[in-house]
Design an enzyme around this catalytic site. Structure first.
Site, PDB file in Angstrom:
ATOM      1  N   ARG A  17       0.863  -1.147   0.002  1.00  0.00           N
ATOM      2  CA  ARG A  17      -0.009  -0.056   0.065  1.00  0.00           C
ATOM      3  C   ARG A  17       0.803   1.256   0.139  1.00  0.00           C
ATOM      4  O   ARG A  17       1.112   1.725  -1.141  1.00  0.00           O
ATOM      5  CB  ARG A  17      -1.019   0.114   1.056  1.00  0.00           C
ATOM      6  N   ASP A  18       1.285   2.047   1.125  1.00  0.00           N
ATOM      7  CA  ASP A  18       2.100   2.795   1.257  1.00  0.00           C
ATOM      8  C   ASP A  18       3.364   2.939   0.406  1.00  0.00           C
ATOM      9  O   ASP A  18       3.976   3.819  -0.094  1.00  0.00           O
ATOM     10  CB  ASP A  18       2.380   3.330   2.733  1.00  0.00           C
ATOM     11  N   CYS A 242       3.669   9.586   0.742  1.00  0.00           N
ATOM     12  CA  CYS A 242       2.324   9.930   0.517  1.00  0.00           C
ATOM     13  C   CYS A 242       2.300  10.939  -1.168  1.00  0.00           C
ATOM     14  O   CYS A 242       2.814  12.020  -0.857  1.00  0.00           O
ATOM     15  CB  CYS A 242       1.474  10.840   1.458  1.00  0.00           C
TER      16      CYS A 242
END
Length: 320
Positions: A17-18, A242
């Site tokens: 994910r990240d 992010c």
């Protein structure tokens, strides 16, 4: 009398994910499933395997629900999915997910950039997200991004984070995740905030999510563990960041965290297998390896057990 060392924190690997968010490349579903299974079989306790973020905004997450469908219920018990709305929760649970990380930012400016709503709006929707998860027999985390600094507004007051963690609308969350989204916190700041979350908000498992932007990822994770965090997040090769937080770079490396904590399930051979998985993934993505421990494992210091023998070829298939 010495109080002894605090228990080693468990690792949650967030590569899928990240770790993938900033790579810009959608990995095939089969590759993701194989990587998840290899990590679980090596002994990594928990994984974050994807996100319900819009695929047009975060393309590497587009096949998250296909990954969920490809894993067994037993495997999914150890896997987490990032969500930001009750609708995300509904879709993820319908696909078979069991564990959800409901995430929003302590900073309004970052929450608007990342999720498109205010922090208050995200918190107001959390009771519905919790209810849907509990009705399905799942687990849900309260994940507080930008717990230390915001890329737009600067430092975040600890009271802001504590207020969210203590808000009655988060009652029912199984865990609270404290995020150093930009990797700008120091170990002292992490100690102070995690200690206060542990002592001043409802009792639940604390997870620390750190980034290594300023080289403090491992130090901050160990500080969080000493202050009460039971789980720390990391990504293979230090991948990640992010896309909606200028200045955020890679996660703390899973290899570095594991070498520092050396959990009982990990031995030098298993660590070598993990390094091989990481190298295979990074080669597929065309990304550099930012893990110091992985680099050490490929050194010539062959008298050290954790160094991979030079004549040994490793790949992710060894862990399957």
């Amino acid at each position: 009398m010495s109080r002894g060392n605090p228990p080693a924190p468990a690792l949650r690997d967030v590569t899928l994910r990240d770790g993938l968010q900033l790579t810009g490349k959608l990995l095939p579903t089969e590759f993701k499933i194989r990587l998840a299974r290899s990590l679980l079989r090596l002994g990594v306790p928990e994984l974050e395997i994807g996100s319900m973020a819009r695929p047009d905004l975060v393309p590497p997450m587009a096949n998250t629900l296909d990954v969920v469908a490809g894993l067994t219920p037993e495997e999914l018990e150890r896997c987490w999915i990032w969500v930001a709305t009750p609708r995300h929760v509904e879709k993820a649970l319908a696909a078979g997910a069991r564990n959800l990380q409901y995430c929003f930012s302590a900073s309004d400016a970052h929450n608007q950039a990342n999720i498109g709503r205010s922090t208050e709006q995200s918190l107001a929707a959390m009771p519905e997200a919790i209810a849907r998860t509990k009705d399905a027999g799942g687990r849900i985390q309260l994940c507080i991004a930008t717990s230390f600094t915001c890329p737009f507004d600067g430092p975040v007051a600890p009271e802001r984070v504590l207020g969210i963690a203590d808000d009655e609308r988060a009652t029912g969350a199984d865990d609270v995740v404290i995020c150093d989204t930009l990797g700008q916190a120091s170990p002292g700041q992490v100690t102070d905030l995690v200690s206060r979350v542990a002592g001043e908000t409802p009792a639940r498992r604390i997870v620390f999510h750190g980034h290594d932007t300023w080289g403090q990822g491992v130090a901050n994770s160990l500080a969080a563990a000493a202050a009460g965090a039971a789980v720390v997040d990391g990504a293979l090769g230090g991948l990640g960041g992010c896309p909606f937080a200028p200045g955020a770079s890679g996660n703390t490396s899973s290899e570095d965290l594991l070498f520092a904590t050396r959990p009982a399930w990990l031995d030098p051979a298993g660590f070598g297998g993990l390094v091989g998985l990481s190298e295979e993934l990074l080669a597929e993505l065309g990304e550099p390896n930012r893990s110091k421990a992985a680099q050490g494992a490929r050194s010539k210091a062959n008298a050290f057990d954790w160094v991979i023998p030079g004549d040994r070829e490793l790949s992710g298939t060894e862990a399957q």
